[in-house]
Design a protein around this motif. Structure first.
Motif, PDB file in Angstrom:
ATOM      1  N   TYR A  11     -23.864  22.466  37.080  1.00 21.45           N
ATOM      2  CA  TYR A  11     -23.255  22.121  35.797  1.00 21.45           C
ATOM      3  C   TYR A  11     -24.356  22.033  34.757  1.00 21.45           C
ATOM      4  O   TYR A  11     -25.537  21.978  35.085  1.00 21.45           O
ATOM      5  CB  TYR A  11     -22.545  20.761  35.880  1.00 21.45           C
ATOM      6  N   ASP A  13     -25.545  19.534  31.564  1.00 23.40           N
ATOM      7  CA  ASP A  13     -25.255  18.253  30.934  1.00 23.40           C
ATOM      8  C   ASP A  13     -25.122  18.427  29.425  1.00 23.40           C
ATOM      9  O   ASP A  13     -25.207  19.538  28.913  1.00 23.40           O
ATOM     10  CB  ASP A  13     -26.305  17.204  31.314  1.00 23.40           C
ATOM     11  N   HIS A  14     -24.909  17.332  28.708  1.00 22.23           N
ATOM     12  CA  HIS A  14     -24.674  17.431  27.264  1.00 22.23           C
ATOM     13  C   HIS A  14     -25.908  17.880  26.485  1.00 22.23           C
ATOM     14  O   HIS A  14     -25.804  18.220  25.314  1.00 22.23           O
ATOM     15  CB  HIS A  14     -24.108  16.119  26.715  1.00 22.23           C
ATOM     16  N   ASN A  46     -16.660  14.296  33.284  1.00 17.70           N
ATOM     17  CA  ASN A  46     -15.644  15.226  32.794  1.00 17.70           C
ATOM     18  C   ASN A  46     -15.807  15.532  31.306  1.00 17.70           C
ATOM     19  O   ASN A  46     -15.524  16.653  30.869  1.00 17.70           O
ATOM     20  CB  ASN A  46     -14.243  14.686  33.057  1.00 17.70           C
ATOM     21  N   ASN A  47     -16.294  14.576  30.530  1.00 14.02           N
ATOM     22  CA  ASN A  47     -16.453  14.779  29.093  1.00 14.02           C
ATOM     23  C   ASN A  47     -17.762  15.476  28.727  1.00 14.02           C
ATOM     24  O   ASN A  47     -17.801  16.255  27.772  1.00 14.02           O
ATOM     25  CB  ASN A  47     -16.384  13.446  28.352  1.00 14.02           C
ATOM     26  N   ASP A  48     -18.841  15.175  29.443  1.00 14.23           N
ATOM     27  CA  ASP A  48     -20.177  15.608  29.020  1.00 14.23           C
ATOM     28  C   ASP A  48     -20.762  16.785  29.792  1.00 14.23           C
ATOM     29  O   ASP A  48     -21.810  17.289  29.411  1.00 14.23           O
ATOM     30  CB  ASP A  48     -21.168  14.441  29.126  1.00 14.23           C
ATOM     31  N   GLU A  50     -20.468  20.663  31.820  1.00 11.05           N
ATOM     32  CA  GLU A  50     -19.758  21.946  31.829  1.00 11.05           C
ATOM     33  C   GLU A  50     -20.174  22.737  33.066  1.00 11.05           C
ATOM     34  O   GLU A  50     -21.367  22.858  33.361  1.00 11.05           O
ATOM     35  CB  GLU A  50     -20.123  22.727  30.570  1.00 11.05           C
ATOM     36  N   HIS A  51     -19.189  23.257  33.778  1.00 16.47           N
ATOM     37  CA  HIS A  51     -19.477  24.029  34.988  1.00 16.47           C
ATOM     38  C   HIS A  51     -20.175  25.331  34.620  1.00 16.47           C
ATOM     39  O   HIS A  51     -19.844  25.978  33.639  1.00 16.47           O
ATOM     40  CB  HIS A  51     -18.187  24.329  35.748  1.00 16.47           C
ATOM     41  N   LEU A  52     -21.194  25.704  35.405  1.00 17.27           N
ATOM     42  CA  LEU A  52     -21.920  26.952  35.186  1.00 17.27           C
ATOM     43  C   LEU A  52     -21.800  27.826  36.418  1.00 17.27           C
ATOM     44  O   LEU A  52     -21.811  27.322  37.539  1.00 17.27           O
ATOM     45  CB  LEU A  52     -23.412  26.679  34.960  1.00 17.27           C
TER      46      LEU A  52
END
Length: 79
Positions: A11, A13-14, A46-48, A50-52
């Motif tokens: 994932y 992160d933000h 879940n908010n911060d 993103e799956h890569l």
């Protein structure tokens, strides 16, 4: 969208840094970021995050390595 969070998934992160999932429970997710294990609540994750896919993660790593290398070269020139 519902997605299982499993060990080894990648994932971002933000801050855009790639992280690798270490483990997860119904309440927290533990992940590796820059050699350290960090913890995030499921809601924050879940908010911060993103799956890569593998290709995106490799591209980000390459860009970060290039950036670090340029910083190192600039520091050598300044010294």
């Amino acid at each position: 969208m519902f997605q299982l969070i499993q060990r080894g998934q990648i994932y971002a992160d933000h801050h855009g840094w790639p992280v690798i999932i270490h483990s997860s429970t119904t309440e927290v997710v533990r992940y590796w970021r820059q050699g350290r294990i960090n913890t995030a609540s499921i809601d924050r994750f879940n908010n911060d995050f993103e799956h890569l896919d593998h290709w995106e993660a490799e591209q980000i790593r390459a860009e970060l390595e290039t950036s670090d290398h340029i910083k190192h070269l600039r520091a050598m020139r300044a010294a």
